[in-house]
Write an enzyme that holds these catalytic residues in place. Structure first.
Site, PDB file in Angstrom:
ATOM      1  N   PHE A 192       0.842  -1.195   0.000  1.00  0.00           N
ATOM      2  CA  PHE A 192       0.000   0.000   0.000  1.00  0.00           C
ATOM      3  C   PHE A 192       0.874   1.240   0.000  1.00  0.00           C
ATOM      4  CE2 PHE A 192      -1.657   3.469   2.674  1.00  0.00           C
ATOM      5  CZ  PHE A 192      -2.793   3.824   1.953  1.00  0.00           C
ATOM      6  N   LEU A 215       4.047  -1.117   3.753  1.00  0.00           N
ATOM      7  CA  LEU A 215       3.345   0.161   3.819  1.00  0.00           C
ATOM      8  C   LEU A 215       4.309   1.277   3.443  1.00  0.00           C
ATOM      9  CD1 LEU A 215       1.386  -0.231   7.192  1.00  0.00           C
ATOM     10  CD2 LEU A 215       0.554  -0.677   4.879  1.00  0.00           C
ATOM     11  N   GLU A 216       4.000   1.975   2.367  1.00  0.00           N
ATOM     12  CA  GLU A 216       4.773   3.149   1.955  1.00  0.00           C
ATOM     13  C   GLU A 216       3.921   4.367   2.275  1.00  0.00           C
ATOM     14  OE1 GLU A 216       7.716   2.733   1.303  1.00  0.00           O
ATOM     15  OE2 GLU A 216       7.786   0.616   0.784  1.00  0.00           O
ATOM     16  N   LEU A 217       4.209   5.033   3.376  1.00  0.00           N
ATOM     17  CA  LEU A 217       3.351   6.090   3.888  1.00  0.00           C
ATOM     18  C   LEU A 217       3.995   7.446   3.632  1.00  0.00           C
ATOM     19  CD1 LEU A 217       2.308   4.147   7.115  1.00  0.00           C
ATOM     20  CD2 LEU A 217       1.217   4.143   4.866  1.00  0.00           C
ATOM     21  N   GLY A 415      11.573   2.773   1.176  1.00  0.00           N
ATOM     22  CA  GLY A 415      10.550   2.469   2.163  1.00  0.00           C
ATOM     23  C   GLY A 415      10.667   3.387   3.351  1.00  0.00           C
TER      24      GLY A 415
END
Length: 471
Positions: A192, A215-217, A415
């Site tokens: 995501f 998770l790439e936020l 990341g």
């Protein structure tokens, strides 16, 4: 595929799982064919892709889409084609000394079906980048596109349907309810890219089926201008990193820490640089619009609330706010404090707060006291100071004396860490993310393990003592 029916998504996943079971370990030829099909799809439809993204944004310069989305997508494919055959080879070693002449290996095995959730800000690259890694690792993929880029999302679904079999790559379109159903599917891995807030929901949904997630936020990525920085160079690179795609970039500089005595100089230098990069900004077709009315109003509210609380806004360029075109001119914000929303939320637009410091240690302490950012940018020439900042801060990735371009290095994983994400991909790191490195021990025909069988007598005790000494 556009659907609001969760059963359609489950059926698609089951179909792809069945196809993967029929070919659980695709050979290099199969993987290369898929990668080349993706490359051909992008090259054949270059104009249509840039036009669709431009239409979704209202104005997204073709040059930015080609530089920041098309180029890294094609570069990732070329890198995978050059390196992928080597990545998929087993890693063979001798067994540990006491287990000789046995041997071991790590055998790379595709995970199966990968789920990819794509954000709106770079809808091409953030679909293709993880897709390349999934394909080179021998997987199939389901890709959920953003509903906020409807023209490109529809085009991407159509193109994938023409260049790939339905059980190789499936593109899913739909609203937030579809995204929620998608994130609940029992994928073999889910990647995501998006906001930290939505990342919480995705992780909760995936936890129900124990789906591993990357998770790439985002978060607030700082730029630190050190005391020994080449100052004009630093301002130029920070402003470029902030203003491509009008700041709608997850790794854009979100605020600047700089020596207190140089705040006014930063503002004046930034004005000159922005005028050079975007002459006649009000009429420029090379400065992106904000993607939607909702995002535009959010950014205006962030700026206006900061000013109402005592911040000063410094306009850069000759443009004024243009809600009809969703053009928000770049502005620096001085005299900000941590209680302002602009310093609590990821900005994701062309507003840039300036935070003065009196010592580099003070700047380092500020970064360390806040959630770990996705990116950190440091401008400094002194090697000892560079090492000090790198040692005393935590960030998903770092560029020294530049912005953004650590994301373009195939030999570096991309990341976040902590609140800015978990896991990484790109290049070999992406291959490993979407691969199970299956550990295998091969016992030799002639071996001594039978000496450890019960009954546990004197011989066993001697062997065990030997093991414990060497342990």
């Amino acid at each position: 595929m556009t659907t609001d029916n969760a059963s359609d998504l489950i059926a698609q996943l089951q179909s792809m799982r069945a196809a993967q079971r029929r070919q659980p370990m695709p050979d290099w030829s199969t993987r290369a064919i898929r990668l080349r099909a993706l490359e051909t799809m992008l090259r054949d439809n270059r104009a249509g892709i840039t036009e669709a993204i431009n239409a979704d944004f209202g104005c997204r310069p073709r040059q930015e889409t080609e530089l920041l989305e098309l180029f890294p997508s094609l570069s990732a494919i070329r890198h995978a084609l050059a390196k992928g055959r080597r990545w998929m080879k087993p890693r063979r070693r001798l067994a540990d000394l006491l287990f000789l002449p046995g041997r071991t290996e790590l055998r790379p095995q595709p995970l199966g079906v990968i789920g990819i959730i794509v954000p709106w800000n770079y809808p091409l690259y953030l679909a293709v980048g993880p897709l390349v890694d999934a394909l080179v690792a021998g997987n199939r993929a389901m890709v959920k596109m953003s509903e906020f880029t409807p023209r490109f999302s529809a085009l991407f679904a159509d193109l994938v349907g023409r260049y790939f079999e339905a059980d190789e790559i499936a593109v899913i379109n739909g609203d937030a309810a579809v995204a929620q159903a998608f994130s609940s599917l029992p994928f073999d891995h889910l990647l995501f890219t998006g906001s930290t807030t939505v990342g919480h929901h995705v992780m909760r949904a995936a936890a129900a089926s124990l789906t591993p997630v990357t998770l790439e936020l985002g978060g607030k990525s700082p730029a630190i201008v050190g005391p020994g920085a080449r100052f004009e160079h630093a301002v130029e690179r920070i402003m470029l990193g902030k203003l491509v795609n009008a700041g709608q970039t997850c790794i854009a500089p979100d605020y600047v820490l700089l020596p207190r005595a140089r705040v006014a100089e930063f503002i004046e230098t930034a004005r000159r640089i922005v005028t050079t990069m975007y002459p006649q900004l009000a009429r420029s077709t090379q400065y992106a619009s904000i993607v939607s009315d909702r995002q535009y109003q959010r950014l205006v509210a962030l700026r206006d609330a900061a000013v109402a609380s005592g911040a000063r806004a410094h306009a850069l360029g000759d443009a004024a706010d243009d809600p009809e075109r969703r053009l928000l001119p770049p502005q620096l914000l001085s005299d900000v404090d941590d209680d302002m929303n602009v310093m609590q939320q990821e900005i994701f637009g062309p507003l840039l707060p300036l935070l003065p410091y009196d010592s580099l240690e003070e700047a380092i302490a500020y970064v360390a006291a806040h959630p770990h950012p996705l990116a950190l940018y440091l401008f400094e020439q002194d090697r000892a100071l560079i090492d000090q900042v790198l040692a005393q801060t935590v960030a998903g990735g770092v560029s020294v004396n530049d912005t953004l371009y650590h994301i373009a290095q195939h030999n570096l994983p991309f990341g976040g860490v902590g609140a800015s994400g978990m896991g990484g991909y790109h290049g070999e790191a992406g291959f490993r993310t979407f691969t199970h490195l299956k550990p295998v021990f091969h016992q030799a025909r002639f071996n001594g393990v039978g000496l450890l069988n019960p009954p546990y007598g004197a011989r066993f005790r001697r062997m065990l003592e030997l093991f414990l000494k060497r342990g």
